[in-house]
Design an enzyme around this catalytic site. Structure first.
Site, mmCIF file in Angstrom:
data_model
loop_
_atom_site.group_PDB
_atom_site.id
_atom_site.type_symbol
_atom_site.label_atom_id
_atom_site.label_comp_id
_atom_site.label_asym_id
_atom_site.label_seq_id
_atom_site.Cartn_x
_atom_site.Cartn_y
_atom_site.Cartn_z
ATOM 1 N N CYS A 172 0.815 -1.219 0.000
ATOM 2 C CA CYS A 172 0.000 0.000 0.000
ATOM 3 C C CYS A 172 0.846 1.264 0.000
ATOM 4 O O CYS A 172 0.435 2.290 -0.557
ATOM 5 C CB CYS A 172 -0.988 -0.006 1.164
ATOM 6 S SG CYS A 172 -0.274 0.155 2.821
ATOM 7 N N ASP A 173 2.055 1.223 0.591
ATOM 8 C CA ASP A 173 2.910 2.402 0.607
ATOM 9 C C ASP A 173 3.218 2.896 -0.810
ATOM 10 O O ASP A 173 3.432 4.089 -1.040
ATOM 11 C CB ASP A 173 4.244 2.094 1.291
ATOM 12 C CG ASP A 173 4.114 1.444 2.652
ATOM 13 O OD1 ASP A 173 3.110 0.749 2.881
ATOM 14 O OD2 ASP A 173 5.027 1.600 3.475
ATOM 15 N N SER A 174 3.249 1.968 -1.763
ATOM 16 C CA SER A 174 3.636 2.318 -3.135
ATOM 17 C C SER A 174 2.677 3.328 -3.757
ATOM 18 O O SER A 174 3.047 4.029 -4.705
ATOM 19 C CB SER A 174 3.684 1.067 -4.006
ATOM 20 O OG SER A 174 2.399 0.490 -4.175
ATOM 21 N N PHE A 176 1.686 6.037 -2.522
ATOM 22 C CA PHE A 176 2.234 7.387 -2.312
ATOM 23 C C PHE A 176 3.482 7.597 -3.145
ATOM 24 O O PHE A 176 3.759 8.702 -3.620
ATOM 25 C CB PHE A 176 2.573 7.616 -0.841
ATOM 26 C CG PHE A 176 3.098 9.001 -0.548
ATOM 27 C CD1 PHE A 176 2.243 10.014 -0.151
ATOM 28 C CD2 PHE A 176 4.449 9.309 -0.675
ATOM 29 C CE1 PHE A 176 2.715 11.298 0.108
ATOM 30 C CE2 PHE A 176 4.941 10.582 -0.418
ATOM 31 C CZ PHE A 176 4.061 11.579 -0.034
#
Length: 813
Positions: A172-174, A176
């Site tokens: 999920c960080d990707s 951003f």
């Protein structure tokens, strides 16, 4: 005396009218008119002060980050720095961002597909949008183009696979890290391939990791079946903070009319409804969103991203202010608790650390980035508590528009403010001060856009700023009085104009793309090299910086490797877009200009006026007043020529481009083949050479371009004129008797460029006393903008389309 009295009457009348319609707020002048609902004490000044303090600490400790400055840790911090750049009055933050990017050589991280290595591209693209220098995004384009040319062949999003499968955005960080970089490159270039890639892959990740019941994202597939101590699913605080930050940063650049925008907005609203329930009483969001009791530590990076997202949603009208603004204020207050006296942001969960147990004084650049992003939207929230005027700008065209100038009459802005001003505001000094202090805030961020106000007796006072718009897009901007802000960013000055008495009374002007000069009366009698010519000269440049003053200060006009040079000989031709009166097959031209007046010179536009004494135009005495302006981002100047004569008979003008030695092809830019030749194919395949040049003439659209023969190592200069649509009656030249020998290709370069042999003219009708408006300009193969004839021709053709489809602007709330 009469003229002076008229100007004074006009000015007083304007003051009375405008004062009755404009609500100005400033210190002791109008504090009685403004009230605010800001009961918590948050002000633009307090927000900006703490943002700068935190940024100062971080910039002083950049060396503490031992990771690559091209990776996600630095990239997320850079995103926050750029948010500060958009509102701070101190240029040192912009300079710091430039220094970081330059140290990185404007490159992404080394891994081709890795989202973490693309995060820093957000910095480069946003700096490009400030400076419009293609060098700033060239390595990024090369990297992302390579991905488009050869996408990953791995379609498996399972994070448990060897190497985790991070060629895809499968954590999920990707969201951003990568999509906001791709969509910013779209904004910088107008190339929809980048936009489509960002949107398509965003939804692939969302479809895989988003829990539709909880309205939160799993960190990755390894968390699908994990549970917290309380039995609930595992949703990490900072992980979903990355998603919310990425959502905002996608929506900021996703066109308003994009078909997927409603879906993005719905995802945003669904997530914030859930996240509102996850905020703790102390204002923080904890490391675990559904089991905060097991993770009691304060955590500022996730809290920063959530405060940023919620404030942005409130500012955009996507979220109910009464419901969500208290959460924003609580979040901001919590973040402030974690800033120490030196400006260090603490309580940032370290990379890979146990979120249940980390030092209270821990910090990381990404935490600072989240803090600065949050501060920028809190700043906007408080600034817009003051009166503002909404300006709606629409692009009616089917093409992307970049650096397009919005021009407003100050009168229309002031009419939109309804409350009367105190008596003291009728005094001219106060009025002028506050008209000049107006600021424009971007509609989707806190960024204060460069703007310019200029005033001239007997003319409408103008207020201008520039926008980028997708095809068919409508965007909103806000005009505020400067007193609503804590500061205004120092503008990047991109245009300039001045009288040059030290060089025989030249008058010179420039944008960030091109420079020109036109000759004054003193040159006519210069003993060394007298010249009578009203043609327009060209100075080419390979920098976005201003060069006119340096050129004159150093008199270094012909430096082959310098940032600019003079390789354009005008002689007695029209040079680049000069004109004359066309009568009975002959061109009659004026002498050099006699008087000048500078109207404005500033960050967005420079405008001035030159007058020419009357000359004989085939038995008709005609004088001319020429008003010229150039806008930042433009290679073309606007020229408004008004002719005076006792004889009011209709006239024809010839607007010309100087022709150089070589075999010059003249091509009719028709949509269909002419004698078996398809003009578009000729232009697309044209190879620059010393021996050949290419004129392209489009009578229907009323423009002409010339891609000159290459001047050896100095490259190729392209020139152009764009007249009112449908106005060109014919194309011709002013000297059909130039000997063929003069057109022989040159054998060597010359100091000031190859000789000007004659003018190729566009003939159009004009009337005495009625302004004749056209555009003229130039480009250069070494500038980074126009590598070939096709790119120059496409630019001019698109400019003509913009002429015919002006922006649609509405002022008022």
């Amino acid at each position: 005396m009469k003229s002076s009295l008229f100007r004074r009457i006009h000015f007083v009348a304007a003051i009375l009218f405008l004062a009755a319609n404009f609500q100005l707020r400033a210190q002791d002048l109008i504090t009685d008119l403004i009230t605010t609902n800001n009961s918590s004490g948050i002000t633009p000044q307090s927000v900006l002060t703490v943002m700068q303090r935190v940024a100062d600490w971080e910039l002083a400790h950049l060396s503490d980050n031992k990771r690559s400055p091209k990776d996600w840790v630095a990239g997320a911090g850079d995103a926050g720095l750029m948010a500060l750049v958009g509102i701070s009055g101190d240029a040192k933050y912009r300079d710091a961002a430039l220094a970081i990017a330059a140290t990185n050589n404007w490159e992404l991280g080394p891994r081709k597909y890795m989202a973490d290595d693309q995060c820093v591209g957000q910095l480069y693209a946003e700096l490009y949008l400030l400076y419009r220098d293609p060098k700033m995004i060239a390595p990024m384009r090369e990297h992302l183009d390579a991905i488009l040319a050869a996408p990953t062949t791995n379609s498996n999003y399972d994070y448990a696979q060897p190497g985790h499968g991070q060629d895809n955005w499968n954590w999920c960080d990707s969201l951003f890290m990568a999509p906001p970089a791709w969509i910013r490159l779209y904004a910088a270039t107008g190339d929809e391939r980048y936009l489509n890639f960002a949107v398509t892959n965003w939804w692939r990740t969302t479809d895989y990791l988003y829990d539709k019941d909880e309205h939160l994202f799993f960190r990755d597939s390894t968390y699908f079946k994990k549970t917290e101590a309380n039995g609930k699913k595992v949703f990490w605080g900072r992980g979903n903070g990355w998603v919310m930050g990425g959502l905002v940063r996608m929506l900021q650049f996703l066109p308003m009319n994009h078909p997927d925008r409603p879906r993005f907005e719905q995802l945003f609203k669904d997530m914030v409804e859930k996240l509102l329930t996850c905020q703790q009483d102390d204002g923080f969001w904890h490391a675990s969103l559904l089991d905060p009791a097991s993770f009691p530590e304060k955590e500022t990076s996730g809290t920063g991203f959530y405060t940023y997202a919620l404030a942005w949603g409130v500012n955009q009208g996507l979220l109910d202010r009464a419901k969500f603004e208290p959460a924003v204020r609580k979040g901001w207050a919590a973040l402030l608790e974690c800033v120490d006296a030196d400006g260090k942001l603490m309580n940032v969960q370290p990379i890979g650390a146990d979120p249940k147990n980390f030092a209270a004084d821990s910090t990381e650049p990404y935490g600072v980035g989240a803090f600065l992003l949050a501060g920028s939207e809190v700043y906007r929230m408080t600034a817009l508590e003051k009166p503002f005027i909404k300006v709606t700008v629409s692009n009616p065209a089917s093409f992307y528009r970049a650096s397009e100038t919005v021009e407003l009459n100050v009168e229309d802005i002031l009419k939109a403010f309804s409350e009367p001003m105190p008596k003291r505001a009728y005094e001219a000094p106060y009025f002028l001060q506050h008209v000049r202090s107006m600021a424009v805030m971007d509609g989707v961020s806190s960024q204060i856009l460069p703007s310019q106000t200029y005033m001239e007796p007997n003319f409408p006072w103008k207020y201008i700023f520039q926008v980028d718009l997708a095809p068919g897009e409508t965007r909103t901007f806000y005009i505020l009085d400067g007193s609503a802000l804590a500061a205004e960013p120092q503008p990047i000055v991109k245009t300039f104009a001045r009288y040059v008495p030290e060089r025989h009374e030249d008058f010179a002007w420039e944008s960030d793309r091109i420079a020109h000069r036109i000759y004054g009366a003193a040159l006519e009698t210069w003993a060394a090299e007298p010249l009578t010519s009203s043609g327009i000269d060209v100075w080419v440049k390979r920098t976005r910086g201003l060069i006119v003053n340096n050129m004159y200060a150093t008199m270094s006009f012909f430096d082959l490797n310098g940032p600019s040079q003079d390789d354009f000989k005008v002689g007695k031709t029209r040079g680049d877009g000069g004109l004359g009166i066309w009568k009975d097959g002959k061109l009659y031209v004026s002498g050099n200009w006699r008087n000048y007046k500078i109207i404005t010179t500033g960050p967005i536009r420079s405008e001035f006026e030159l007058t020419y004494d009357a000359w004989d135009a085939g038995g008709q005495k005609i004088s001319e007043t020429k008003r010229i302006s150039i806008d930042s981002g433009s290679n073309l100047s606007r020229v408004e020529s008004t002719f005076s004569s006792d004889d009011k008979s209709p006239i024809q003008v010839g607007v010309g481009l100087a022709e150089r030695p070589g075999e010059n092809t003249i091509l009719d830019d028709a949509p269909t083949a002419i004698d078996g030749v398809i003009p578009e194919s000729v232009i697309a395949g044209w190879q620059s050479s010393i021996e050949k040049g290419l004129f392209v003439q489009n009578q229907n659209e009323s423009w002409m371009t010339y891609w000159q023969p290459q001047d050896f190592a100095k490259g190729v200069i392209g020139t152009a004129i764009v007249l009112p649509k449908g106005s060109i009656q014919s194309f011709t030249n002013d000297n059909p008797n130039v000997p063929d020998a003069k057109f022989a290709a040159p054998t060597k370069t010359l100091t000031e460029g190859q000789p000007a042999l004659r003018s190729i003219l566009a003939i159009a009708p004009a009337e005495i006393g009625t302004p004749f408006v056209y555009y003229t300009g130039a480009g250069w193969s070494e500038s980074g903008d126009f590598p070939d004839a096709k790119s120059w021709n496409d630019y001019v053709s698109r400019f003509a389309e913009r002429r015919d489809q002006p922006l649609q602007v509405t002022v008022g709330n």
